[in-house]
Design a protein around this motif. Structure first.
Motif, mmCIF file in Angstrom:
data_model
loop_
_atom_site.group_PDB
_atom_site.id
_atom_site.type_symbol
_atom_site.label_atom_id
_atom_site.label_comp_id
_atom_site.label_asym_id
_atom_site.label_seq_id
_atom_site.Cartn_x
_atom_site.Cartn_y
_atom_site.Cartn_z
ATOM 1 N N ASP A 158 0.818 -1.310 -0.042
ATOM 2 C CA ASP A 158 -0.220 0.040 -0.022
ATOM 3 C C ASP A 158 0.960 1.153 0.065
ATOM 4 O O ASP A 158 1.852 1.346 0.757
ATOM 5 C CB ASP A 158 -1.115 -0.051 1.370
ATOM 6 C CG ASP A 158 -1.948 -0.936 0.953
ATOM 7 O OD1 ASP A 158 -2.632 -1.154 -0.117
ATOM 8 O OD2 ASP A 158 -2.487 -1.829 2.130
ATOM 9 N N GLY A 159 0.663 2.246 -0.985
ATOM 10 C CA GLY A 159 1.395 3.439 -1.139
ATOM 11 C C GLY A 159 2.629 3.305 -1.800
ATOM 12 O O GLY A 159 3.076 4.238 -2.206
ATOM 13 N N HIS A 166 -0.052 -0.461 -4.761
ATOM 14 C CA HIS A 166 -1.301 0.060 -4.823
ATOM 15 C C HIS A 166 -1.370 1.468 -4.386
ATOM 16 O O HIS A 166 -0.749 1.821 -3.260
ATOM 17 C CB HIS A 166 -2.147 -0.852 -3.867
ATOM 18 C CG HIS A 166 -3.541 -0.564 -3.761
ATOM 19 N ND1 HIS A 166 -3.696 -0.120 -2.356
ATOM 20 C CD2 HIS A 166 -4.508 -0.353 -4.416
ATOM 21 C CE1 HIS A 166 -5.222 0.020 -2.335
ATOM 22 N NE2 HIS A 166 -5.553 0.201 -3.858
ATOM 23 N N ALA A 167 -2.176 2.406 -5.155
ATOM 24 C CA ALA A 167 -2.246 3.642 -4.897
ATOM 25 C C ALA A 167 -2.735 3.852 -3.540
ATOM 26 O O ALA A 167 -2.293 4.935 -2.797
ATOM 27 C CB ALA A 167 -3.113 4.495 -6.049
ATOM 28 N N TYR A 168 -3.576 3.317 -2.949
ATOM 29 C CA TYR A 168 -3.947 3.466 -1.656
ATOM 30 C C TYR A 168 -4.478 4.912 -1.163
ATOM 31 O O TYR A 168 -4.289 5.359 0.032
ATOM 32 C CB TYR A 168 -2.957 3.102 -0.663
ATOM 33 C CG TYR A 168 -3.133 2.746 0.548
ATOM 34 C CD1 TYR A 168 -3.945 1.739 1.053
ATOM 35 C CD2 TYR A 168 -2.381 3.289 1.810
ATOM 36 C CE1 TYR A 168 -4.262 1.236 2.269
ATOM 37 C CE2 TYR A 168 -2.818 3.216 3.358
ATOM 38 C CZ TYR A 168 -3.555 2.072 3.378
ATOM 39 O OH TYR A 168 -3.719 1.601 4.660
ATOM 40 N N SER A 169 -5.227 5.421 -2.165
ATOM 41 C CA SER A 169 -5.666 6.863 -1.844
ATOM 42 C C SER A 169 -6.715 7.147 -0.860
ATOM 43 O O SER A 169 -6.891 8.405 -0.362
ATOM 44 C CB SER A 169 -6.474 7.291 -3.515
ATOM 45 O OG SER A 169 -7.557 6.725 -3.680
ATOM 46 N N ARG A 170 -7.263 5.940 -0.391
ATOM 47 C CA ARG A 170 -8.519 6.310 0.466
ATOM 48 C C ARG A 170 -8.153 5.485 1.942
ATOM 49 O O ARG A 170 -8.945 5.180 2.906
ATOM 50 C CB ARG A 170 -10.005 5.723 0.203
ATOM 51 C CG ARG A 170 -10.318 6.481 -1.005
ATOM 52 C CD ARG A 170 -11.992 5.818 -1.164
ATOM 53 N NE ARG A 170 -11.644 4.762 -2.173
ATOM 54 C CZ ARG A 170 -12.361 3.656 -2.141
ATOM 55 N NH1 ARG A 170 -13.546 3.673 -1.476
ATOM 56 N NH2 ARG A 170 -12.066 2.716 -2.988
ATOM 57 N N ASP A 212 -7.906 0.635 -5.632
ATOM 58 C CA ASP A 212 -6.891 1.462 -6.543
ATOM 59 C C ASP A 212 -6.312 0.845 -7.515
ATOM 60 O O ASP A 212 -6.110 -0.339 -7.354
ATOM 61 C CB ASP A 212 -6.138 2.740 -5.740
ATOM 62 C CG ASP A 212 -6.792 3.706 -5.474
ATOM 63 O OD1 ASP A 212 -7.828 4.345 -5.992
ATOM 64 O OD2 ASP A 212 -6.138 4.578 -4.363
ATOM 65 N N ILE A 257 0.037 2.328 -8.597
ATOM 66 C CA ILE A 257 0.844 3.797 -8.873
ATOM 67 C C ILE A 257 1.624 3.677 -10.204
ATOM 68 O O ILE A 257 2.201 2.643 -10.509
ATOM 69 C CB ILE A 257 1.759 3.780 -7.546
ATOM 70 C CG1 ILE A 257 1.158 4.297 -6.298
ATOM 71 C CG2 ILE A 257 2.833 5.205 -7.715
ATOM 72 C CD1 ILE A 257 1.832 4.436 -5.252
#
Length: 120
Positions: free
Chosen positions: A8-9, A12-16, A25, A28
């Motif tokens: 995560d981050g 995977h973009a993990y925007s929420r 998501d 990235i």
């Protein structure tokens, strides 16, 4: 070399944030190509607090070969991503929330602490 990559981050973009626990998501930008580049010459594993099976399914849908089972303290298989919640030995860790460590005074300052260490 072996690289440990946070999910995560970093992939995977993990925007929420955690949200409902799903992987919601897209990757990235550059993450999948970056993983493939590392995997050409190195062993790579994904270190995550998520369910390894869920992450493996997501990465498999993006064209990766993944494993979730491994008993040893090292991962040295090239071309296959290990997905694990265990911190295995690695030469490098890539994480979006890491605090680089040089010494304790610097680490405490980076963490917003005002205490200065003194050896007795």
């Amino acid at each position: 070399m072996t690289y440990a990559i946070d999910f995560d981050g970093v992939i995977h973009a993990y925007s929420r944030g955690w949200a409902d626990g799903t992987i919601y998501d897209p990757p990235i930008p550059g993450a999948l190509d970056g993983l493939r580049a590392l995997m050409k010459q190195n062993a790579v594993f994904i270190l995550t607090t998520r369910d390894p099976g869920q992450v493996a399914e997501w990465l498999t849908s993006h064209g990766f070969t993944c494993r979730t089972a491994h008993d040893g303290p090292f991962w040295d298989v090239r071309g296959v991503l290990l997905i694990t919640d265990r911190k295995l030995a690695a030469t490098h860790y890539l994480d979006d929330r890491a605090v680089p460590f040089e010494n304790w005074d610097q680490a405490l300052a980076d963490l917003g602490q005002t205490h200065t260490t003194k050896e007795h």
